[in-house]
Design a protein around this motif. Sequence first.
Motif, short mmCIF file in Angstrom:
data_model
loop_
_atom_site.label_atom_id
_atom_site.label_comp_id
_atom_site.label_asym_id
_atom_site.label_seq_id
_atom_site.Cartn_x
_atom_site.Cartn_y
_atom_site.Cartn_z
N ALA A 23 -0.58 8.30 3.27
CA ALA A 23 0.25 7.76 2.19
C ALA A 23 -0.40 7.98 0.82
CB ALA A 23 0.50 6.27 2.43
N LEU A 24 -1.71 7.77 0.76
CA LEU A 24 -2.43 7.93 -0.50
C LEU A 24 -2.36 9.37 -1.00
CD1 LEU A 24 -5.58 5.76 0.31
CD2 LEU A 24 -3.81 5.23 -1.36
N LYS A 25 -2.46 10.32 -0.09
CA LYS A 25 -2.37 11.73 -0.47
C LYS A 25 -0.99 12.06 -1.04
CE LYS A 25 -5.71 13.27 3.03
NZ LYS A 25 -5.86 13.92 4.36
N LEU A 26 0.06 11.50 -0.43
CA LEU A 26 1.42 11.75 -0.91
C LEU A 26 1.65 11.11 -2.28
CD1 LEU A 26 3.50 11.23 2.37
CD2 LEU A 26 3.30 13.36 1.06
N LEU A 27 1.15 9.89 -2.45
CA LEU A 27 1.30 9.19 -3.73
C LEU A 27 0.62 9.97 -4.86
CD1 LEU A 27 0.63 5.52 -2.53
CD2 LEU A 27 2.81 6.41 -3.38
N ARG A 28 -0.59 10.48 -4.57
CA ARG A 28 -1.33 11.25 -5.59
C ARG A 28 -0.66 12.59 -5.87
NH1 ARG A 28 -6.25 9.04 -3.22
NH2 ARG A 28 -6.30 10.78 -1.77
N LYS A 29 -0.28 13.28 -4.80
CA LYS A 29 0.30 14.62 -4.95
C LYS A 29 1.57 14.61 -5.79
CE LYS A 29 2.17 18.49 -2.25
NZ LYS A 29 2.46 19.02 -0.89
N HIS A 30 2.41 13.60 -5.57
CA HIS A 30 3.71 13.56 -6.24
C HIS A 30 3.73 12.60 -7.43
CE1 HIS A 30 5.55 16.02 -3.10
NE2 HIS A 30 4.87 15.30 -2.22
N ASN A 31 2.57 11.98 -7.71
CA ASN A 31 2.44 11.07 -8.85
C ASN A 31 3.52 9.99 -8.84
OD1 ASN A 31 1.22 10.09 -11.20
ND2 ASN A 31 2.56 11.30 -12.52
N ILE A 47 6.43 1.22 1.13
CA ILE A 47 5.02 0.92 0.87
C ILE A 47 4.69 1.36 -0.56
CG2 ILE A 47 4.20 3.14 1.80
CD1 ILE A 47 1.78 1.55 2.92
N SER A 48 3.89 0.55 -1.25
CA SER A 48 3.56 0.85 -2.64
C SER A 48 2.06 0.83 -2.86
CB SER A 48 4.21 -0.19 -3.57
OG SER A 48 3.59 -1.45 -3.41
N GLU A 49 1.64 1.35 -4.01
CA GLU A 49 0.22 1.31 -4.38
C GLU A 49 -0.28 -0.13 -4.38
OE1 GLU A 49 -0.32 5.11 -7.40
OE2 GLU A 49 0.27 3.17 -8.20
N ARG A 50 0.54 -1.04 -4.88
CA ARG A 50 0.13 -2.43 -4.96
C ARG A 50 -0.06 -3.03 -3.57
NH1 ARG A 50 3.34 -6.94 -8.49
NH2 ARG A 50 3.62 -5.14 -9.82
N ASP A 51 0.82 -2.67 -2.62
CA ASP A 51 0.69 -3.15 -1.24
C ASP A 51 -0.65 -2.69 -0.64
OD1 ASP A 51 3.29 -4.23 -1.29
OD2 ASP A 51 4.16 -2.33 -0.64
N ILE A 52 -0.98 -1.43 -0.87
CA ILE A 52 -2.20 -0.86 -0.30
C ILE A 52 -3.44 -1.48 -0.94
CG2 ILE A 52 -3.52 1.26 0.11
CD1 ILE A 52 -0.86 2.80 0.02
N ALA A 53 -3.41 -1.63 -2.27
CA ALA A 53 -4.55 -2.24 -2.97
C ALA A 53 -4.78 -3.67 -2.49
CB ALA A 53 -4.32 -2.21 -4.48
#
Length: 266
Positions: A23-31, A47-53
């Motif tokens: 998920a992190l790779k996809l979030l970074r790749k597609h900004n 799922i969001s960045e905030r959920d993961i953090a």
Amino acid sequence: MQIKNLMSEDLITVDKDQNLSDALKLLRKHNISRLPVTNHKELVGIISERDIANKLGSSKYEHMPASRLHISSVMVKDVLTVPETMQLDDVARLMLDNGIGSVPVMRDDEMVGIVSKADFVTLAVGIAFDKIAVKEIMTKDLVVVSPTERLVHARRLMLEANVGRLPVVDDGKIVGMITSKDLLRAFIDFRKKVPEKYQKSQIKDVFVGDIMSKNPQYVSKEMSISEVSKIMMETGFNGLPVMDEGKVIGIITQTDILRLIEKLES
């Protein structure tokens, strides 16, 4: 306007059985900041960045690397969706009432797009928004943090206030911003650099000043919403501190602009 005319049709999804690293790779790749979660192409969560953090910063998972956590253990399962024919102001109201940053758009039982606060911000450019100043809609009740406070404290403040960013203030002056993205990056880097047996004690030695974004861009209280929206579109920033005579007097976010659009549309 129907929401199908605003939504993004370029859907980037992740499978529930993939891990957080994927998920992190996809979030970074597609900004992007959030991903719809699927199971055999069926929408089952988001799922969001905030959920993961938040998950990586919790004591329960503080020693576990992202590669060992499945998407299904972090995602929000009760996903609100909207039909593609729903009116724009109704979608905005739904997002505001439920405190969500994006919503999948459906045609019958198939996901055909997603709409986010950032999409709404693109509407806030033009004559009507040229006449509205930042001071009229900005959030004045600020939650701030000091650069000398710990990372874990900043995470707790964000959780309690349900915000995705905090101005970093030192001696009355803004010196940085810390966001959910900064938290996420810090927790990932920390796990990579510090052996597991030392993580619990050493996480307390990571301070806001170590991970914040320095020299943050800011806006004035007299700037128009149209100007601010253009800045957000160009930079990808979700929120900007508002300065007056060298002091932070508020913050303007995508949520503030979404609330304005809902009001004007309805």
